[in-house]
Design an enzyme around this catalytic site. Structure first.
Site, PDB file in Angstrom:
ATOM      1  N   THR A   1      51.691  34.647  32.104  1.00 15.72           N
ATOM      2  CA  THR A   1      50.900  33.911  33.311  1.00 15.72           C
ATOM      3  C   THR A   1      50.721  32.335  33.237  1.00 15.72           C
ATOM      4  O   THR A   1      51.022  31.849  32.243  1.00 15.72           O
ATOM      5  CB  THR A   1      49.605  34.668  32.978  1.00 15.72           C
ATOM      6  OG1 THR A   1      48.568  34.045  34.186  1.00 15.72           O
ATOM      7  CG2 THR A   1      48.905  34.551  31.527  1.00 15.72           C
ATOM      8  N   ASP A   2      50.493  31.967  34.314  1.00 15.73           N
ATOM      9  CA  ASP A   2      49.937  30.619  34.397  1.00 15.73           C
ATOM     10  C   ASP A   2      48.635  30.187  33.620  1.00 15.73           C
ATOM     11  O   ASP A   2      48.519  28.852  33.403  1.00 15.73           O
ATOM     12  CB  ASP A   2      50.067  29.844  35.865  1.00 15.73           C
ATOM     13  CG  ASP A   2      49.013  30.697  36.772  1.00 15.73           C
ATOM     14  OD1 ASP A   2      48.440  31.607  36.220  1.00 15.73           O
ATOM     15  OD2 ASP A   2      49.033  30.256  37.904  1.00 15.73           O
TER      16      ASP A   2
ATOM     17  N   LYS B   1      47.681  36.134  25.870  1.00 19.16           N
ATOM     18  CA  LYS B   1      48.609  35.838  26.483  1.00 19.16           C
ATOM     19  C   LYS B   1      49.500  34.593  26.038  1.00 19.16           C
ATOM     20  O   LYS B   1      50.771  34.618  25.575  1.00 19.16           O
ATOM     21  CB  LYS B   1      48.759  35.542  28.229  1.00 19.16           C
ATOM     22  CG  LYS B   1      48.490  36.974  28.905  1.00 19.16           C
ATOM     23  CD  LYS B   1      49.464  38.030  28.551  1.00 19.16           C
ATOM     24  CE  LYS B   1      50.557  37.910  29.326  1.00 19.16           C
ATOM     25  NZ  LYS B   1      51.398  39.170  29.424  1.00 19.16           N
TER      26      LYS B   1
END
Ligand code: NAD
Ligand code: TYD
Length: 373
Positions: free
Chosen positions: A137-138, A183
């Site tokens: 994810t960003d 993440k």
């Protein structure tokens, strides 16, 4: 049948995973697609009803933290490619229960990496022709400043932007939520397996996705369902946080392209240059639902209810996906206006899917979430 490739897709019963599984199963009949999913609250086999009988598709209910099971599956199906999407994915849940996020996102990813390492290194050809593709994810990059609160047109994008900076592949990691920290940690492990053992890995970091089959705890499906039932729409803080939205099918297309053509050990950012303030996107969703339900457009704007802000709420995400465009030629296929129309229509036409999810446990969870705000 002797398949050309044997791919393990983790988290294939979730939102993005189900679109990736569908694309691969239908586009590559000569690939065997093994969908491994634990079926947590977010996993739903109804997301794959249309392809579940395909001869090249196989579902396995398993936990990515189960090392022995993963080892057994890799060898049994001679897996030569892994596309890893399984994760705990909701920021609000990570704030309440960070351990589950560390377990699945960090330990689960490490378990998959180690099992793949042992299996692939045991083969005569080793890592040749293999690929471990990790979907991230960003949010690992942290939050950007909102230097243009009213939005302006920018050179880098034909669309409105809300600041001078963008997340690039070179942006330093700076995660803030337990979700993004978990993440980020998993991304580091994936890169470490390339650098240490030579495993052929790829990481991509994508912006917020929207579209069919998203669990209705995330902003867009939650709000569509609430508007339909004329329930309050809980807007965190002032609704001024900015997110960069991409239609999920375009993410799946990017994953297909990068899996086949991306360079080993590279990172690619995926995003559609499509920044929206929450409050603006919420108004578009309200108007679209009203119109499609034959209500007076905008009559449900009064459902907007400002509530206590999310703890550590990141202000702005904005992805620069120039590298993916210039190196691999990827671009989103849909304009946001088309994507949101398709999305709202899908949820309104698939009320049984929504009702199935939102009965029972779901109600209890939301009552408690709302009470705590
Ligand atoms: P999701 O929550 O809809 O689906 C996650 C899936 O993983 C579910 O099917 C769930 O059952 C499965 N799963 C969870 N824990 C598991 C475990 N221990 N073992 C096996 N399966 C397990 O998530 P999503 O929105 O589809 O996101 C998929 C991936 O894409 C995640 O890695 C997420 O971080 C990433 N991502 C999501 C977005 C977004 O906007 N949704 C954006 C960028 C990246
Ligand atoms: P979300 O869909 O949870 O995605 P993420 O946190 O990964 O960006 O939330 C999108 C934005 O909408 C985020 O800024 C938080 C906000 N939001 C609300 O204002 N109300 C809500 O009920 C939800 C779920 C999100």
């Amino acid at each position: 049948m002797n398949y050309k490739r044997n791919l393990l897709i983790t988290g294939g019963a979730g939102f993005i995973g189900s679109h990736v599984v569908r694309l691969f199963v239908t586009k590559y009949p000569d690939y065997r697609i093994i969908n491994l999913d634990k079926l947590t609250y977010a996993g739903n086999l109804a997301n794959l009803k249309d392809i579940e009988a395909s001869p090249n598709y196989l579902f396995v209910k398993a936990d990515i933290c189960d090392f022995e099971k993963i080892q057994e599956l890799l060898a049994q199906y001679r897996v030569d490619g892994i596309i890893h999407l399984a994760a705990e994915s909701h920021v609000d849940r990570s704030i309440k229960d960070p351990f589950t996020f560390a377990r699945t996102n960090v330990m689960g990813t490490l378990t998959l990496l180690q099992a793949a390492k042992l299996y692939w290194e045991s083969l005569p050809e080793g890592y040749e022709g293999k690929r471990f593709y990790h979907i991230s994810t960003d949010e690992v990059y942290g939050a950007l400043e909102l230097t243009k609160p009213n939005g302006i047109k920018s050179d880098i994008s034909a669309h409105e932007v809300y600041g001078d900076e963008f997340f690039r592949e070179t942006t330093k990691y700076n995660p803030h939520s337990p979700y993004s920290a978990s993440k980020a940690s998993s991304d580091h492990f994936v890169r470490a397996f390339h650098d240490t053992y030579g495993m052929p890995t790829i990481v991509t970091n994508c912006s917020n996705n929207y579209g069919p089959y998203q669990f209705p705890e995330k902003l867009i499906p939650l709000f569509i369902n609430n508007i339909r039932h004329r329930k309050p729409l809980p807007v965190y803080g002032k609704g001024e946080n900015v997110r960069d939205w991409l239609y999920v099918v375009d993410h799946a297309r990017a994953i297909d392209l990068i899996f086949h053509k991306g360079k080993i050990a590279e990172t690619y950012n995926i995003g559609g240059f499509n920044e929206w303030k929450n409050i603006d996107i919420i108004k578009v969703v309200i108007r679209t639902v009203d119109r499609l339900l034959g209500r007076k457009e905008g009559e449900d704007l009064d459902l907007i209810t400002y509530v206590t802000d999310r703890k550590g709420h990141d202000l702005r995400y904005a992805i620069d996906s120039t590298k993916l465009k210039t190196e691999l030629g990827w671009e989103p296929s849909l304009q946001f206006e088309e994507g949101i129309e398709l999305t709202v229509k899908w949820y309104l036409e698939n009320q049984a899917w929504m009702d199935n999810i939102t009965s029972g446990e779901y109600e209890k969870y939301y009552e408690e979430m709302y009470r705590n705000r």
